[in-house]
Scaffold this active site. Structure first.
Site, PDB file in Angstrom:
ATOM      1  N   GLU A  82       7.765   4.104  37.563  1.00  8.54           N
ATOM      2  CA  GLU A  82       8.991   4.836  37.920  1.00  8.54           C
ATOM      3  C   GLU A  82      10.073   3.776  37.926  1.00  8.54           C
ATOM      4  O   GLU A  82      10.052   2.848  38.739  1.00  8.54           O
ATOM      5  CB  GLU A  82       8.787   5.508  39.278  1.00  8.54           C
ATOM      6  CG  GLU A  82       9.852   6.519  39.621  1.00  8.54           C
ATOM      7  CD  GLU A  82      10.781   5.985  40.680  1.00  8.54           C
ATOM      8  OE1 GLU A  82      11.706   5.219  40.310  1.00  8.54           O
ATOM      9  OE2 GLU A  82      10.573   6.315  41.853  1.00  8.54           O
ATOM     10  N   CYS A 134      15.910   5.508  44.353  1.00 11.09           N
ATOM     11  CA  CYS A 134      15.719   5.829  42.931  1.00 11.09           C
ATOM     12  C   CYS A 134      16.487   7.101  42.578  1.00 11.09           C
ATOM     13  O   CYS A 134      16.792   7.340  41.413  1.00 11.09           O
ATOM     14  CB  CYS A 134      14.252   6.082  42.627  1.00 11.09           C
ATOM     15  SG  CYS A 134      13.137   4.919  43.387  1.00 11.09           S
TER      16      CYS A 134
END
Lengths: 489, 489
Positions: free
Chosen positions: B241, B278
């Site tokens: 990720e 994120c």
């Protein structure tokens, strides 16, 4: 540039050469069709898949002779393979209609959760245009309208097929049928395309409009393409089904109980389709002193044409290496093959665990196999620990077998995607519970199957909608569940 | 060699340096533990996960201060994050016990099928030892006992954590707690291990005993490791990720209806946790002439320490580039940050679709964002088409909105794993329906989520048993269904 089909039985050209295809218009069409195709209902996609199946069945009498001429495979086998291919299209029509593959999950808000949970609705959406590399050894079932194409179209992903150079005429004919069906279903032409030419295939794989790829073929070719896909500036998933040695283990009790069945079953399996199956059992582990004789069964298998001259040449040179390996002997062989074309006869080799090393676990694509004699279970487990991943592993045992069968199954299930009991691995059912995959090098991604209903998962990605008004959700996630699909809620 | 924790609020060392770890003994232990761990019942694994959760909760008073000192994040946030992490471990305990994640399918034989179908039973097995790269920005939830570790342990896969160098003391403390829990659960020590050191992490990633890896971090770091994993002689799946710009789009109707909420919500979201999420919304698309004023809200946000000096330096240099981009202006900023340590103040920039280009879609990790003013929908869709994949995309609209909201949602769902309506993307619920993933570069594999129950699928591979006697099947597939799991049969 063009691709010429060759009859491997004679080495003569078949039909007119097929020109290579500039991929750009096909890529643009696929990308352009994605928005429309992904928004279709399951019913529309099921109708397309059913129409493709019907058209394929209806064209059997013209397609099968073309396949025979370009592949050298027998007519009966190709007739059955075409039926399998249309059955596979129909299976995916039923998968789409049933809808569990969407993995829909609805959740209410929970302000007391850590962290607080809003209203969430999750499902799987198609990744985008998919590139499918056709295989040589199943001119129908793993080619233009094979399992990769069927499973990708089922999701709403446009498909661009890279035709296999061994059957260009058949590929063009099936592609024409597919494009006509897409048009007749009222869908954009970009839903299905076909590209001829190896360089053109690589160009397509590098293109940012392609979002995933499927492949069935050699370890060398698959590794090359996997590296292309992985080294893009935006890497994409590459689902390659490559080489597989498919070990089979026979316990002493099974040898004692079923000697004839083991000989005939094994010889039948490793020579089926001239040994050109991904699931061919390439290694047979037998207890030393088994006393089985394979000579007559192998000698009774007629020579058969290989799919193309390259495969025939690679088999011959691989077996020359195998013959010269210390501790390996040839134990049985078939009648001499014709000199013209690309024929091969069955050949069976033998060695022992003492002489066994990783070089003996390499696949020889064709009607060849290696028997490995083991002294005891320690010996066997040590040899098995050196074998890389396979699509299948097979055990022959008996009820109450004193051999540590449970341990054997555990070791083999770490190394293979399908574990067969008292059968042979050739013959891959197309169904819900099938897995056709396994650890490297049998595939580039052991988390998925390329055969069976769950093969559809390769072309999907999860999307979650948060606090979305019902009328803005995809139908699959709306409160009324208009598609009537199974959901977790 | 050793790793020294630094307090980013002051730049001073925290605690004793932690020595780097030779990975070989840990890899051997993980591989050695796999056979035992994969054969455990769901009950045993649920107990382990619950024990880990309980121990983590019980150690909060010692762990949270350590996390504060090494990360500079506020105590309240880290207390909440620890609770989220133990809740996540408990969620996976419930996932394992429920058993649907095994995707069990049983099929009878069907000799009339093409090809004939034998009795088949399919489920998912753990892939083998998993390497988990901890992240800096969630010292609990995406670190030693975070979601990757919890989901992998749930499957029966041993986990080797590569500790993040920004919180070595906390990592060592949590790892000690985890190892003690593994021992108290009666499981082999190799079920959990931790490696300190970047080179040591790469050595582990290249090792054939590691079968998959998870990662949360930067695009540069994640790409490097993805390439290592993909270029092994036996490539393994790498679930990274990476970076995400998380576009948010506000329609004219939403601006008119909720101007204050949009200003306060956006500023709150892009500065939350010093913008080190994120899922931080990095781009806000507003209609030209929106009339919103962000100055007071941004000025009211206090400077905050960044996780480490490298992140603070990269933010500063990235924003220097952004400021000098033609057509970009700074529209709001926060109070001056302290000179010592690694602090940053919020900064907000503005541009228009005329000046918009792909260089403006790069993530700036920290409390910074860019407003993009659009003239009309064509303008907006053209700009959105240049944005790469994101973890999230957000739309603010109104009931009966005249803007083409459905088209907007379709475009955004192709580019993001979670689509948020009238909310903000920071805050990721840990639940069944969550997706935390998206197309490149937000992840290396858009087919999976790293948060929520379905994150478990990353560490699993299908195995099918063919014609297997009932007593030799795994319990999950036996006729009596002793684990009482949902199955397709």
């Amino acid at each position: 540039m063009s691709i010429q089909g060759i009859d491997p039985r004679t080495g003569s050209p078949v039909g007119a050469p097929v020109p290579v295809t500039p991929p750009e218009p096909l890529l643009a069409a696929a990308a352009g069709a994605f928005g429309v195709f992904k928004a279709t209902t399951p019913g529309v996609r099921a109708e397309l898949l059913t129409l493709l199946a019907d058209r394929l069945d209806a064209a059997a009498s013209s397609l099968v002779p073309l396949a025979v001429a370009e592949s050298g495979l027998p007519e009966a086998r190709l007739t059955g393979e075409l039926a399998r291919t249309s059955a596979q299209l129909r299976l995916f029509a039923s998968v789409v209609t049933e809808g569990a593959y969407l993995e829909a999950i609805l959740e209410d808000a929970d302000p007391s959760a850590t962290p607080p949970r809003p209203v969430l609705a999750r499902w799987l959406e198609p990744v985008g245009p998919v590139l499918v590399y056709a295989a040589s050894n199943f001119p129908f079932a793993f080619s233009v309208l094979g399992g990769d194409t069927a499973s990708a179209l089922a999701t709403g992903a446009p498909v661009l097929v890279k035709a296999h150079g061994s059957h260009p005429g058949l590929s063009a004919a099936v592609a024409a049928l597919a494009s006509a069906a897409v048009a007749d279903a009222g869908l954009p032409a970009g839903v299905f395309g076909i590209v001829f030419g190896d360089d053109e295939g690589v160009t397509a794989l590098k293109d940012p409009r392609v979002k995933a790829a499927g492949f069935t073929g050699s370890t060398t070719g698959g590794r090359f393409l996997f590296d292309v896909a992985s080294s893009r500036s935006d890497p994409i998933p590459f689902f390659g089904e490559l080489g597989s040695i498919n070990p089979a283990v026979v316990t002493p009790a099974a040898v004692a109980a079923r000697p004839d069945e083991i000989v005939s079953g094994f010889v039948g399996s490793f020579t089926l389709g001239a040994g050109q199956f991904c699931t061919k059992p390439g290694l047979l582990f037998l207890p030393a002193g088994h006393g089985l004789s394979f000579g007559p069964a192998v000698a009774a298998v007629a020579p058969a044409p290989m799919l193309n001259a390259r495969i025939a040449d690679q088999l011959a040179s691989g077996l020359t290496d195998l013959s010269s390996h210390p501790g390996v002997a040839e134990v049985a062989s078939g009648p001499d093959a014709p000199a013209e074309g690309s024929w091969a006869s069955p050949r069976l080799f033998i060695t022992s665990t003492d002489a066994f090393d990783p070089s003996l676990t390499e696949e020889h694509f064709g009607p060849a196999a290696l028997i490995v004699e083991y002294q005891d279970e320690n010996d066997l487990f040590a040899a098995l620990s050196t074998i890389e991943g396979s699509l299948t592993a097979t055990v022959h045992g008996e009820p109450g077998d004193p051999f540590p069968v449970a341990r054997l199954l555990s070791v083999l299930s770490d190394r293979a995607g399908r574990v067969v009991w008292n059968g042979w691995p050739t013959g891959v059912a197309v169904s819900w519970a099938m897995s056709h995959g396994g650890p490297w090098p049998s595939t580039t991604n052991s988390a998925h199957t390329s055969v069976g209903a769950t093969a559809i998962r390769r072309w999907l990605r999860p999307v979650t909608f948060q606090s979305m008004p019902d009328d803005l959700l995809p139908p699959a996630l709306q409160a009324a569940n208009p598609w009537k699909i199974p959901r977790r809620e």
